[in-house]
Enzyme design. Sequence first.
Site, PDB file in Angstrom:
ATOM      1  CB  THR A   1      -4.930 -15.196   2.102  1.00 32.22           C
ATOM      2  OG1 THR A   1      -4.294 -13.937   2.426  1.00 32.22           O
ATOM      3  CG2 THR A   1      -4.505 -15.621   0.705  1.00 32.22           C
TER       4      THR A   1
ATOM      5  CB  THR B   1      -2.446 -10.853   1.185  1.00 33.66           C
ATOM      6  OG1 THR B   1      -2.168  -9.448   1.033  1.00 33.66           O
ATOM      7  CG2 THR B   1      -1.425 -11.661   0.427  1.00 33.66           C
ATOM      8  CG  ASP B   2      -7.477  -9.354   5.376  1.00 36.14           C
ATOM      9  OD1 ASP B   2      -7.627  -8.166   5.043  1.00 36.14           O
ATOM     10  OD2 ASP B   2      -8.198  -9.919   6.214  1.00 36.14           O
ATOM     11  CB  ALA B   3      -4.621  -5.146   5.350  1.00 37.38           C
ATOM     12  CG  LEU B   4       0.550  -8.170   3.431  1.00 39.82           C
ATOM     13  CD1 LEU B   4       1.723  -8.109   2.459  1.00 39.82           C
ATOM     14  CD2 LEU B   4       0.361  -9.599   3.949  1.00 39.82           C
TER      15      LEU B   4
END
Length: 502
Positions: free
Chosen positions: A230, A267-270
């Site tokens: 994402t 996810t991309d890095a949160l």
Amino acid sequence: MGTSKSATLAAPEHSTEHIRRLAAGTLMPGFSGIAVPVWILDAYDAGLAAVCLYGTNVASPVQLRDLCAGLRAHSPHTLIAVDEEGGDVTRLHYLTGSPQPGNAVLGRLDDVTLTATSAATIGQELASLGINLNLAPDADVNSEADNPVIGVRSFGAEPDLVARHTAAWIRGLEDSGVASCAKHFPGHGSTTSDSHHELPRVSADAATLEARELVPFRALVEAKGATVMTSHILVDALDPENPATFSSRILQGLLREELGFDGVILTDALDMAGASADTGVPEAAVRALQAGADLLCVGSDTGPELYEQTLAAITEAVAEGRLSLERLADAAARVAGLSARFPAAGAAEIHQATPRGISSKPGRPALDSAEADATLDAGRIREAFEVSAAAENWLAREEPVAIVQVDTGANFAVGQVPWGPAAATDAVVGEGEVPDGAKVAVVGRGLDGDHPLWTVFSRLRAEGHAVIAVECGWPRGGADIVTYGASLGVSQALCGLLLGSH
């Protein structure tokens, strides 16, 4: 070390222990340093799904192999992930630059067999280390020339071209036994800001998104790619209130239901500002799971405290009814299924393996290194270059050559990887070291109108030198040669052109 797996697995379905284990089964933290910290090993014992390696975890080929072997020995069946796009974004070759040309060069050559072969070469190298999840390919359509974070990571600006090369890259990688991750859904290519630092907004209408951004992701679904990443961007036409990572309309309604994607949503890095600047990482993790994400990339320097806070936030959200146990269990099951689909080599095999393309030689690789691009020779890479008439005239001149490389920062995704001629040859000199009577190639990347390269260019021309400007990134106008990348493989090809060894 930590809670035993048998005790945790025997915990009642609604117990805190069971929920914490499910939550751990959705997390993918990074860690600091070049050795596996004890807290990661404890987390594995308590159900951790995955770990992601970054450039700062790499000190040498031997150290990297030992690191991966240690992780595999402790947890044979979980996921080890890395961001190895080839080209400018590399982790395995963080110290030298990647021998692979990268997506933009591959897109310009437009040979899907070459693209699949490049991906397979990367996949074989990863598999030899026991890494079984690669956060690549980049499936964004780079429709915005000034995009600060995508650029040459994209196969191009034409949707159908990006789609066919995305599918080829996925096939090449996954046929090597490594899971792919197409990114950054639903498309980061038209942005003019970087989600590492802020929350970008995409204002394109639904018809444009359908005809442009979504085309490569439809190809991904058709190719049965294992995972999708994402993006932390607001897409007004899809959900004007929630970034894609936190939007059930985008992840469930569009990706799952409309496009039919049945793999793992990652996810991309949160820890990126676009995801957690307002809420913090633990709450971002809860929101991502609520929206439909399955595997949560926590960030490069997670640390035990942040990991525990994130685990606790997810567990508490289930207890409070904000996150259903069913949604959490579904996410954990999808991640476990991914691990089963892409089993990795064991620690013994890793120790015996010699990864392709990783050099054990100290210092800068030679220009004609045998460890250069295993997929394309320099001549083929140069077919992707744009070379102006002025550059052709410069190349034909008889004066000695001087190469001046102007320092240029990179986005966070690229990091501090050696790039350009300075990564490939000792022939690069400072502006003040240019010999009298030399013709000069001034090299940079991201050459907008304010780039310091132009000042160097003007000064050298005023001194009477024949000067050309070389862009090692996505073209923004004005350069005489554009290479569409700055990896070691591309830079070696460029040096051969400039120095006349082609």
